[in-house]
Design a protein around this motif. Sequence first.
Motif, PDB file in Angstrom:
ATOM      1  N   GLY A   1       0.798  -1.211   0.000  1.00  0.00           N
ATOM      2  CA  GLY A   1       0.000   0.000   0.000  1.00  0.00           C
ATOM      3  C   GLY A   1       0.832   1.263   0.000  1.00  0.00           C
ATOM      4  O   GLY A   1       0.418   2.290  -0.521  1.00  0.00           O
ATOM      5  N   ALA A   2       2.026   1.160   0.553  1.00  0.00           N
ATOM      6  CA  ALA A   2       2.894   2.324   0.615  1.00  0.00           C
ATOM      7  C   ALA A   2       3.226   2.823  -0.775  1.00  0.00           C
ATOM      8  O   ALA A   2       3.499   3.999  -0.985  1.00  0.00           O
ATOM      9  CB  ALA A   2       4.173   1.971   1.363  1.00  0.00           C
ATOM     10  N   LEU A   3       3.213   1.909  -1.742  1.00  0.00           N
ATOM     11  CA  LEU A   3       3.537   2.284  -3.115  1.00  0.00           C
ATOM     12  C   LEU A   3       2.281   2.465  -3.944  1.00  0.00           C
ATOM     13  O   LEU A   3       2.340   2.668  -5.157  1.00  0.00           O
ATOM     14  CB  LEU A   3       4.419   1.215  -3.749  1.00  0.00           C
ATOM     15  N   GLY A   4       1.159   2.328  -3.302  1.00  0.00           N
ATOM     16  CA  GLY A   4      -0.103   2.440  -4.021  1.00  0.00           C
ATOM     17  C   GLY A   4      -0.402   1.199  -4.825  1.00  0.00           C
ATOM     18  O   GLY A   4      -1.078   1.252  -5.839  1.00  0.00           O
ATOM     19  N   GLU A   5       0.172   0.070  -4.421  1.00  0.00           N
ATOM     20  CA  GLU A   5      -0.059  -1.179  -5.160  1.00  0.00           C
ATOM     21  C   GLU A   5      -1.237  -1.951  -4.569  1.00  0.00           C
ATOM     22  O   GLU A   5      -1.473  -1.882  -3.379  1.00  0.00           O
ATOM     23  CB  GLU A   5       1.195  -2.060  -5.097  1.00  0.00           C
TER      24      GLU A   5
END
Lengths: 359, 311, 517
Positions: free
Chosen positions: C513-517
């Motif tokens: 989620g940190a990478l927007g994945e």
Amino acid sequence: MNKKILFEAMRTLVAIGVALLLAFIIIFTVSEDPGYALQRFLLGPLSSLRNFGNVLEMAIPLVFTGLAISVMFTAKQFNLGAEGGFFIGAVGATALALSFELPPIIMPIVAILCGGIAGGLGNAIPALLKSKLDASELVSSLMMNYILFWLGIFIINNYFRDAQAGAMASHRLPEQVKLIRVLEGTRVHFGIFIALLMVILVYLFLYRSRWGYALRMVGLNIRFAEYSGINTKSVVLYSQIIGGIIAGMGGAVELLGMYTRFTWFQLPGYGWDGIIVAIMARNNPLLIPVFAFFLGYLRIGADLMSRVTDVPSEVVAIIQGIMIMLVTAERLLAGWRHRMIVKEKMQNQPIDEGGVQNG
Amino acid sequence: MADLLDIIFSTSFGYAVLRVTTPILFATLGALISIKAGVVNISMEGTMLTAALTGVVVSAFTGSGMAGVVAAVLAGMLLGLMLAYFALNLKTDIILAAIAINLMASGGTVFALYVISGDRGISSSLASKVLPKIQIPIIHQIPVVGSVLSNHNILTYVALLSVIVVYVLIYKTPLGLRIRAVGENAHAADSVGISVIKTQYIALIMSGAFAGFGGAFMSMGYVSWFSTNMTAGRGFIALAAEALGMGRPFGVLLTSLLFGTADALANALQAFRIPSEFVQMVPYVVTILGLVIYAKRRQSMAQKHKSEDRV
Amino acid sequence: MDEILSMKGITKVYPNGIVANKEVDFSVQKGEIHAIMGENGAGKSTLMKILFGMEQPEEGEIHYKGKKVTLNSPSVAIDYGIGMVHQHFMLVPSLTVAENMVLGIEPKRNNVFFDFDKAVRMVEEVSKTYNLDIDPNAVVLDLAVGKKQKIEILKALLRGAEILILDEPTAVLTPQETKELFEELINLKNKGLTIIFISHKLKEIKQITDRLTILRNGRSMGVYDTKDISEQEISRLMVGRDVILTVNKTDAIPGDTVLKIEDLSFYDKGNKPVVKDLSFRLRKGEILGIAGVEGNGQGELVEMITGLKKASKGKIFINDQEATKLSVKNIRNLKTSHIPEDRMVYGVAAEGTIGENLISDRYDYPVYNTGLIQRVKDLVQKSNELIDDYSIKCDGHTQQVNMLSGGNIQKVVVAREFSSDPELIIADQPTRGIDVGSTEFIRNKLVELRDEGTAILLVSADLNEVMELSDSLMVMYEGEMAAYFEDASKVDEMELGMYMLGLKKMEVKEMGGALGE
């Protein structure tokens, strides 16, 4: 803010007072006729227009070197190269004056600029070493003083020396390069206006231009400047080069205003005097002329005293030293200041305003 | 050029190097002690000058060279004390206080010389003494080595011995431990009850003492008189020698010798067609080059760290 | 139990006019562990510095073992048997453990030389007596923090300390080291030592102390038996009122990515990774909090993003432009603002005026310059506006910054950084050590800016702060991302603690989620 100025003014007065007191004691100790010596020392400069003129003449170069040092010290660059810059500036002006022929008015301007460039180039070396390699500008600028001195002597000796002159001296400077006298009966020359113009320009530069602002912030806190996005390396560079230029211009002005040929075969010492002036003026360009005049007055007073009495004029060196030490002595009067602050706070500090940064 | 090499490889050149190194070495050792204690003393120049005059005056009045040396060293210690008082008690910026001392010394010595002897700029009317030269037994007999190392002024040997003394002082005594602690982390020293101020006082007074020896050598060994600004920047060169020697006693011995060689070379080159002005510049140029090399090396070490970091 | 030491009516005013202690009474009994508690800036350290002779009070008396004493230097305090372990260790890095420990009481050989062997023996002896193990010949430079602290304690004991002052001893320790320290302290207490323990960590205090004294704004709020007072009560006394600073904020409406970090690493001089392969993204209108015990790489991360340090590896993008190698100025030109961790070192020029400090990022903007000359009037006007808008309490824009209180100094920094229409704000410990009012003000401003669409990276050691303010939250541990929470409001404090202390670590795919994945 006002209270701070008051404290600084008090400290300056105390420093001057103590230094003069010491001078009086010395004069009383060494002189056969201390009353007369003292009178010559304190009032001599006012005794005739010529003497007073001497004070002004003396103050002119001090304004230049004082400004040069104050620019560098404001940026916290301990460059002590104003001495060499001043000397090489005079050499630069001599070289121009004896190599080219230009119309009056233009010629002195170009000569002074040439002196400024020479001084700026001289200081560029410690500035570059500091900026690129972080090498101490203090030591390298001290070394440059000697290097510039010998370089200057070499230039004068090999290219501009007048073999006819008895002592070592350059050829005579052409008339149209010399600065005109502005006060009848004295040798006060147009350089006094150039000096005052420089005071204003340096003030504008430091307090009314973005480069001056950047320079001051680097001096106050270089890490803050860096964090703010100021290019600190370039400030380190240009503050010292500008200092060199001002010192060099001072050397040129002094030569063109006071001399008929280049005759300095030792460093004239104005660079060091500039440190005294800058420190007394707290690096404030507007105060530089005040303290340049003050120092000039002391010098001429001591000189007049030494001519007619048995007290050598170098007594001023001792006064100067004591003044610098006391003016910069942070603790001097600090007790008084602290007591006043405590008293004030105890009376009206509400408790919720307390609190220290680190507990 | 061959002549030049002849000169450089002559024993008299070796002898001259030791001779001109002496005052630089004294000043450098003085600077070293002050810097170890975290209080850089840049008044070595003025202190040496004052000591040089004191030595000449006292030796002339007492008729004893030794008395002159003692007085010169005391004068140096006094100036160290003065610098310490202003910098440590009155909190004057130590650089500015030292500049003040240099300025005072430069004019004050001229003033004092005139008041005492009536001489202007050079102590020609004072019958000052010179310190004895010493022939070292055995070594004096050895051909080349003897003529380089022996028959020097006594203070030259004092200077060389001082390197060892300073080494022992800094690394083998409680005082040295304290000086290093104060210079590296003054808070730490303070927190265990070491008086930082007292330690720095001691260091500055010792550095003044070494400058005093250097000054005494200038006016009672190098030459036999006092003249205006005769130290000619040696006190400043010492600061560079200290930095280049990385603050280590034997390191600064080498760097002082380097500057001494430059100085001696300047004297030797005067016999050639090289303009004398450039010859005069040599020690100062060498100092700047030394600074550059020192800074470069420091920088490349940092660079190396960085590039290793990137692996 | 006997009262071994008492301080009465202590008042201390610093030269800059800050009142650090006002009429403080304090006493300890022989053989107890006594806590001094208080917020940052409450005057705890000052009181202890007075006790250790490092600062002199303007008013007040100190009695030790029934006699009035004047403690005008640390050596006097040491002679009386008072020892102190400072928060910042008082060690000389290049010296050995033994040399450090005997500093000031060096054993001598032949009355002249320093006796290394004896020093080593002295250290061995004291370390055996008190059961604290240490290698006397190690060079301090190479030692871990816990070891250094042990040296400090031994140093005091070697000097015959009967009272040991510990200034926030656990702030720099790992949980294991803390546990070990507490065991050692209790052991020392059993041997008859009196221990004064400065802290603001409630749990520790409850765990180890017998009594506690609470300070607030330089005044004493009373002495309590630890077992008789609740954590809530302590907290109320420390902070003054039951304010838990809650921030009113709505849910974030994140937009496009503003800051993107890709595999970013930073190695220190010793080639040790301080930040390791960090990747995350921060969106418009979002506050991303970074939680973690201090010194886990947060500082270096911030310095890399803002251009003060160059990354050893990896890439930084601000608004899709690569910013990895840009200068501070160029990064600021990308509409990035930065509240630095240490305001006195980076945030302000303390000796400059408020006005000068408010314009350091924009002094060269074309609007403030006509040709060569600065439009000083406009700059002054801007400064006055900012002083008003951010309610900086001062005598005007020409007042020196170092005459202000901590909270107002921070407001100067914040006013400058928030007023340049930033699209990205890097806020590193934005409310550290400042008063409640300023804290509240700054936190509300941050939320306000977020609502206007600014992307905010919030680094804070204050757990309440990160949890209150953040929309998303990540945890850094030893330079790596230990956890990422898309929705910060759903994070449990205890769980967060586990990640911060390295007891737990998320799988890489959990943190996508940190990478927007």
